[in-house]
Design an enzyme around this catalytic site. Sequence first.
Site, PDB file in Angstrom:
ATOM      1  N   SER A  90       1.262  -0.960  -2.942  1.00 44.41           N
ATOM      2  CA  SER A  90       1.916   0.152  -3.622  1.00 44.41           C
ATOM      3  C   SER A  90       3.250  -0.325  -4.174  1.00 44.41           C
ATOM      4  O   SER A  90       3.993  -1.030  -3.494  1.00 44.41           O
ATOM      5  CB  SER A  90       2.126   1.276  -2.608  1.00 44.41           C
ATOM      6  OG  SER A  90       3.029   2.209  -3.135  1.00 44.41           O
ATOM      7  N   GLY A  91       3.558   0.071  -5.407  1.00 44.13           N
ATOM      8  CA  GLY A  91       4.780  -0.390  -6.051  1.00 44.13           C
ATOM      9  C   GLY A  91       6.049   0.085  -5.369  1.00 44.13           C
ATOM     10  O   GLY A  91       6.959  -0.702  -5.114  1.00 44.13           O
ATOM     11  N   GLN A 131       2.396  -1.737   3.551  1.00 47.56           N
ATOM     12  CA  GLN A 131       3.650  -2.032   4.247  1.00 47.56           C
ATOM     13  C   GLN A 131       3.875  -3.532   4.425  1.00 47.56           C
ATOM     14  O   GLN A 131       4.985  -3.959   4.726  1.00 47.56           O
ATOM     15  CB  GLN A 131       3.672  -1.356   5.627  1.00 47.56           C
ATOM     16  CG  GLN A 131       3.649   0.158   5.585  1.00 47.56           C
ATOM     17  CD  GLN A 131       4.898   0.773   4.976  1.00 47.56           C
ATOM     18  OE1 GLN A 131       5.926   0.116   4.794  1.00 47.56           O
ATOM     19  NE2 GLN A 131       4.818   2.047   4.636  1.00 47.56           N
ATOM     20  N   THR A 167      -5.579   4.639 -19.819  1.00 44.53           N
ATOM     21  CA  THR A 167      -4.553   3.815 -20.453  1.00 44.53           C
ATOM     22  C   THR A 167      -3.550   3.324 -19.417  1.00 44.53           C
ATOM     23  O   THR A 167      -3.112   4.084 -18.551  1.00 44.53           O
ATOM     24  CB  THR A 167      -3.844   4.630 -21.551  1.00 44.53           C
ATOM     25  OG1 THR A 167      -4.832   5.013 -22.497  1.00 44.53           O
ATOM     26  CG2 THR A 167      -2.765   3.812 -22.239  1.00 44.53           C
ATOM     27  N   GLY A 202      -0.938   3.548  -3.886  1.00 45.69           N
ATOM     28  CA  GLY A 202      -1.646   2.958  -2.761  1.00 45.69           C
ATOM     29  C   GLY A 202      -2.827   3.816  -2.338  1.00 45.69           C
ATOM     30  O   GLY A 202      -3.902   3.300  -2.004  1.00 45.69           O
ATOM     31  N   THR A 203      -2.638   5.124  -2.361  1.00 42.57           N
ATOM     32  CA  THR A 203      -3.720   6.027  -1.961  1.00 42.57           C
ATOM     33  C   THR A 203      -4.931   5.848  -2.868  1.00 42.57           C
ATOM     34  O   THR A 203      -6.072   5.800  -2.396  1.00 42.57           O
ATOM     35  CB  THR A 203      -3.229   7.488  -1.994  1.00 42.57           C
ATOM     36  OG1 THR A 203      -2.192   7.636  -1.024  1.00 42.57           O
ATOM     37  CG2 THR A 203      -4.348   8.457  -1.679  1.00 42.57           C
ATOM     38  N   ASN A 209       2.719   1.691   9.214  1.00 33.94           N
ATOM     39  CA  ASN A 209       3.918   2.229   8.583  1.00 33.94           C
ATOM     40  C   ASN A 209       4.906   2.823   9.575  1.00 33.94           C
ATOM     41  O   ASN A 209       6.100   2.817   9.347  1.00 33.94           O
ATOM     42  CB  ASN A 209       3.521   3.293   7.535  1.00 33.94           C
ATOM     43  CG  ASN A 209       2.510   4.281   8.070  1.00 33.94           C
ATOM     44  OD1 ASN A 209       1.502   3.908   8.665  1.00 33.94           O
ATOM     45  ND2 ASN A 209       2.780   5.559   7.886  1.00 33.94           N
ATOM     46  N   CYS A 212       7.858  18.307  14.390  1.00 36.26           N
ATOM     47  CA  CYS A 212       8.571  19.349  13.664  1.00 36.26           C
ATOM     48  C   CYS A 212       8.947  18.932  12.253  1.00 36.26           C
ATOM     49  O   CYS A 212       9.099  19.762  11.383  1.00 36.26           O
ATOM     50  CB  CYS A 212       9.825  19.743  14.420  1.00 36.26           C
ATOM     51  SG  CYS A 212       9.449  20.964  15.667  1.00 36.26           S
TER      52      CYS A 212
END
Lengths: 390, 286
Positions: free
Chosen positions: A198-199, A178, A236, A71-72, A150, A324
Site C-alpha cells: 500500500s502506498g 506493513q 485508467t 492494499g485492500t 499491523n 472503545c
Amino acid sequence: MKEIYLDNNATTKVDERVFEEMRPYFCELYGNPSSMHFFGGQVQKKVDEARGRVAALLGALPDEIVFTACGTESDNSAIRSALEVFPEKRHVVTSRVEHPAVLTQCRNLTKRGYRVTELNVDGEGRLDLKELEAAVDEDTAIVSLMYANNETGVVFPIEEAARIVKAKGALFHTDAVQAVGKIPLNMAESSIDMLSLSGHKLHAPKGVGVLYVRRGTPFRPMLVGGHQERGRRAGTENTGSIIAMGKACELAHLHMDEESGRVRQMRDRLERELTALIPNTRINGGGAERLPNTLSIAMEFVEGEGILLLLSEKGICASSGSACTSGSLEPSHVLRAMGVPFTCAHGSIRFSLSRFTTDAEIDAVIKELPPIIKRLRDMSPFGREFLSKQ
Amino acid sequence: MWDYTDKVKEHFLNPRNVGEITDADAVGEVGSLACGDALKLFIKLDEQKERIVDAKFQTFGCGSAIASSSALTEMVKGMTLDEAMAVTNQEIADFLGGLPEEKMHCSVMGQEALEVAIAKFRGVAAPKHDHSHDHVETEGEVVCKCFGLTDVFLKKVILSNKLHTAEQVTHFTKAGGACGGCIPKIKELIAEVMGEEKKAAQEKPAKLTNLRKMQLIQETLENEVRPQLWADGGDLELIDIDGNNVQVAFRKACAGCASSGYTAKFVEQKLRELVSSDINVQEVQG
C-alpha cells in the site's frame, strides 16, 4: 500545537520528494498513458519508470507489478483470483490476526460454502508452521498470511510458510503492507506467488496500492474493462499516485538501513524507558521477531481511549487495540487471538515510528505517558491493592 | 475520532468528584475489567438518610465513561433518593450536551450504578445482572451472556430510550456487541416492548388525514420494515405514495431477489397492520 506523529502503521506523511515527483502529473502532464500521442506517451514512460522502481524494491520483474487503488484491493483481488483459477477447490487458509482486508473476505467466503481455516497464534503472536502444514490439503485454493502484523509488528516466517504451501500445490499470498520498506524482500529468491502493498504506509499518498503477481502464476482480474496493467486490472491508471509510489519505493530502498538502525534504536529506547517508568506493563509480541518501528505496550487497569485522548492533548498521536476507540465492544481481534490477559487488553497502545521520527519526539512520550497512566490508574476502581504497594 | 461535545471533553479532562467515600451510605458497582468499562459510585446521605450530600466515583473506561461518571455525581448531589432514582440515562447524556450513539452505554452505566447503589441501600433487587464483585440480588433472566444483561434491564432501556433496532440496543447497553448470539432475542424484546407500547397508545386511528397517513407509512417503513430487511442484507426505498398505493423499490440483496414478491407482501401486511387496512404495496424499478 505541533503534532508528534507516532501512528505510522495507520498512515504516513507523504515524503516531500515524493510529492514533488507526482506534482506535474495533474495540471500539466495529465495525458492518458494509453493514448497514441506524445502527450500520453511521456506519462506512459513515467508509469513504466515507477513500475521499475517498485520492482527494484521487491527484487521483482517490472511485469510482475500490478498497480491497484489500495492494499485492500490488492488483498481482495489476490484471493478472488485464486478461487476463480481453482473453481473446484473449496478451502482457504488464513490466520486469526490478519487485517480485515483479508479476514472479512475470508469470513464472507464461509457464507458461500467455502471451508476457511484460521490459524492460531501463540501468546507472542507467532504462527505454528506445523499447524499450517496440517491445515493445507488438496482442496486448498490459497493460503493468505500477513508478512507483519499491523498492531504488534510481529513478523511471520513467510518464506518458510510459502515453501510449505507451494509443496502442497496451493497458491500463496501475503499481505506485506506493513513490511515493505521496513524489512528487505527479494521476490527473485522467494516462493511467494502474490504480495500486497500500500502506498500510504510508505510515504506515498493514499489511494494507490500494488499487487505483485509472480510470472507464471495464473491470475484472473477483479476489475475488467480496458487492457491496462496487461489486463490484470482495468481502469485508467492513477498516474500521479503511481509515479509517487515509484518514488516512494526508491526512497524506501535508500532508507532501509535507517529503518533497521536508527528507527529500531528509538523504538527500543521508548520500550525500555516506558517499561522502566510504568509499573505493570507488558509488550505485546515482545518475545517474537518484530518490525523495527512498532511498539505495542499493554498497561494494566486502564482503558486505551482515555490514554489516547490525554496523549492527544499533548499533541502525541498513537493508536490503541482497545474496544472503545473503534466503536466495537471487544478488544482487538489480534490481542484476543494472542490471549492477552483481559486486565490489560483494553489498555494496549501502539506507537509506530517512521524515518521522520526524532529523538526529541521519543523523549516527549517518555515524559508525558507515565503521568497519564498514573492519573487514569488513580481514577480506576481496579488494581488498587497493587497500586497502594507502589 | 469520536465527535465528543466540549462538555464531554471538559468533564473528561477535569472530572469532578473522583475518589471514594470511606463511610459511604451506599456503593454501586457495575461493569468489569473484562467488559472494558466499570464504575464504582459512592453516595453519602444526610442524617435523615433521605438526601444525597456527597457523591464520588472511580471509573475504568473510555473518555465518555469518565465524563458520564463525573456528570452523574454532579447531578445527584442535593437530590433525595427518590429524585435520584428517577434520573434517566438520557438526562446524564443531556447534561453533557449529548453523547455519540455508540457511546450511550456510558450514560446507561452511570444510571445503573446509581440504581444499584440505591437498591442496595434500600435492600431491594436491582434490574441488573450480578457481577462477581457486586452482591446485589437481580431480577429477570440473563439475555446477553457476554455482558451479563437481563431481559428486565434491556426492556427498561429499550422503553425509556425508545429504541427500535438491535444495533441501538447494542450502543446503549453493549448487549449483542460481542458474540452476537443474543441478537434474535433482543429483536424479540424490542417487538415485545413495542407491542406493549402500541396497546397502551391505541395506535392506528380510525380516520387519517393524508398527511398523517404519509408520515405513518414512512415511520413504519423506517422503524418496522427496513431493520428487518437489513438483517438479511437487503433494503428498500420509498418511491411514491398515491392515496392508498405505496410504491417501493428494493435495494441491495432484495433487488432482484427471487422472493421479492413475498417481501412486497410482507411490507404490505405491516403497513395494513400499523397504518391502514386498505393500503396496497407495489414494487417498482427506480
